[in-house]
Write an enzyme that holds these catalytic residues in place. Structure first.
Site, short mmCIF file in Angstrom:
data_model
loop_
_atom_site.label_atom_id
_atom_site.label_comp_id
_atom_site.label_asym_id
_atom_site.label_seq_id
_atom_site.Cartn_x
_atom_site.Cartn_y
_atom_site.Cartn_z
N HIS A 173 0.82 -1.24 -0.10
CA HIS A 173 0.14 0.05 -0.02
C HIS A 173 0.75 1.49 0.00
CE1 HIS A 173 1.04 -0.68 4.17
NE2 HIS A 173 1.04 0.69 4.02
N THR A 207 0.91 4.57 1.86
CA THR A 207 0.28 5.24 3.19
C THR A 207 -0.10 6.94 2.66
OG1 THR A 207 1.45 3.89 4.65
CG2 THR A 207 0.48 5.80 5.74
N HIS A 247 5.29 6.59 -1.67
CA HIS A 247 5.94 5.43 -1.95
C HIS A 247 5.25 4.11 -1.42
CE1 HIS A 247 6.72 5.99 2.34
NE2 HIS A 247 6.80 4.64 2.39
N THR A 286 6.19 0.60 0.56
CA THR A 286 7.40 0.09 0.91
C THR A 286 7.13 -1.50 0.42
OG1 THR A 286 7.21 1.19 3.01
CG2 THR A 286 8.29 -1.00 3.17
P1 A2P Z 1 5.16 3.13 5.07
O1 A2P Z 1 3.76 3.53 4.57
O2 A2P Z 1 6.49 3.71 4.91
O3 A2P Z 1 5.27 1.50 4.74
P2 A2P Z 1 2.99 -0.41 10.84
O4 A2P Z 1 3.65 -1.47 9.79
O5 A2P Z 1 3.85 -0.14 11.78
O6 A2P Z 1 1.62 -1.14 11.39
O7 A2P Z 1 2.65 0.79 9.91
C1 A2P Z 1 1.40 0.86 9.06
C2 A2P Z 1 1.85 1.82 7.83
O8 A2P Z 1 1.84 3.08 8.31
C3 A2P Z 1 3.27 1.35 7.36
O9 A2P Z 1 3.16 1.27 5.77
C4 A2P Z 1 4.22 2.43 7.54
O10 A2P Z 1 5.24 2.90 6.74
C5 A2P Z 1 3.32 3.69 8.00
N1 A2P Z 1 3.84 4.13 9.50
C6 A2P Z 1 4.27 3.52 10.37
N2 A2P Z 1 4.53 4.38 11.40
C7 A2P Z 1 4.26 5.54 10.89
C8 A2P Z 1 4.60 6.81 11.49
N3 A2P Z 1 5.09 7.12 12.67
N4 A2P Z 1 4.56 7.87 10.54
C9 A2P Z 1 4.20 7.79 9.37
N5 A2P Z 1 3.90 6.46 8.73
C10 A2P Z 1 3.88 5.45 9.68
#
Ligand code: A2P
Length: 213
Positions: free
Chosen positions: A69, A71, A144, A146
């Site tokens: 996904h 975010t 992006h 991930t």
């Molecule tokens: P990203 O969007 O870069 O992949 P988690 O895996 O911890 O449950 O987090 C869910 C999503 O939210 C992930 O996709 C992650 O990064 C994003 N994320 C996690 N922590 C944060 C944060 N503190 N600030 C912004 N995005 C975050």
């Protein structure tokens, strides 16, 4: 707490539709395979692993990622700044559940993360929140997907990694072009940072929604 406040998700974002998830994963695997086969990569292998002599298994280094996904807003069930405002935004409400195409324009890898750069359309930018980390670069530059993390890396590292690359490019650093292939231009920016600019962007159908965990 009101019903509305307790309904805030962990995050909002575009969720890549099922068949495209598989395609994207195989693109990522092939990208890693290409990288490890390159002399230029092997020469800089200690960027990834200090004690690596000449080989590294990037497939081992990077762990599989669940649901792919992009975010838009990390809400942390309402604890994050601006979470409520974002959820109440008109564009967010209207687009909720809508499907659109994400344009993936590049793949990047650092010793910490493997990701795909998303180039947002004007319409998609309406769903992109103002973001302090994007100071000095254009809004949406950190968008992006991930694809993978290395062991022990924070799940929020991909955005900062991409922003570092965007800033380097904005400062006029061109990096070292290592390979020009059918897929695109592969460039090395130092410190284990590699970018493959895709000749043909990869279009992935995705649904704008939220995730509760
Ligand atoms: P990203 O969007 O870069 O992949 P988690 O895996 O911890 O449950 O987090 C869910 C999503 O939210 C992930 O996709 C992650 O990064 C994003 N994320 C996690 N922590 C944060 C944060 N503190 N600030 C912004 N995005 C975050």
């Amino acid at each position: 707490t009101s019903l509305e406040e307790t309904s805030l998700p962990l995050f909002f974002g575009w969720f890549v539709c099922h068949p495209f998830q598989e395609n994207l994963r195989s693109i990522a695997v092939n990208f890693l395979k290409t990288l490890v086969s390159l002399e230029a990569f092997r020469k800089n292998i200690t960027d990834f692993k200090e004690d690596a002599e000449k080989d590294i298994d990037l497939k081992e280094h990077f762990h599989d990622k669940g649901m792919l996904h992009c975010t838009t807003k990390f809400c942390e069930y309402g604890k994050a700044d601006g979470a409520k405002e974002y959820a109440e935004n008109q564009a967010v409400k209207e687009s909720y559940g809508c499907v659109s195409q994400l344009t993936l324009s590049a793949l990047f890898v650092t010793p910490r993360t493997l990701g795909a750069t998303v180039t947002l359309t004007e319409e998609q930018l309406q769903l992109w929140p103002a973001n302090a980390e994007e100071e000095g670069v254009s809004q949406g530059s950190s968008a992006h997907i991930t694809l993978s993390y290395a062991e022990g890396v924070d799940p929020l590292q991909t955005g900062p990694d991409l922003l570092e690359l965007v800033r380097l490019q904005q400062q006029g650093q061109e990096g070292e072009t290592v390979q020009d292939s059918e897929l695109g231009l592969l460039t090395y920016f130092g410190k284990g940072m590699w970018v493959l600019g895709l000749r043909e962007p990869f279009l992935a159908t995705a649904c704008f929604s939220s995730f509760y965990g």
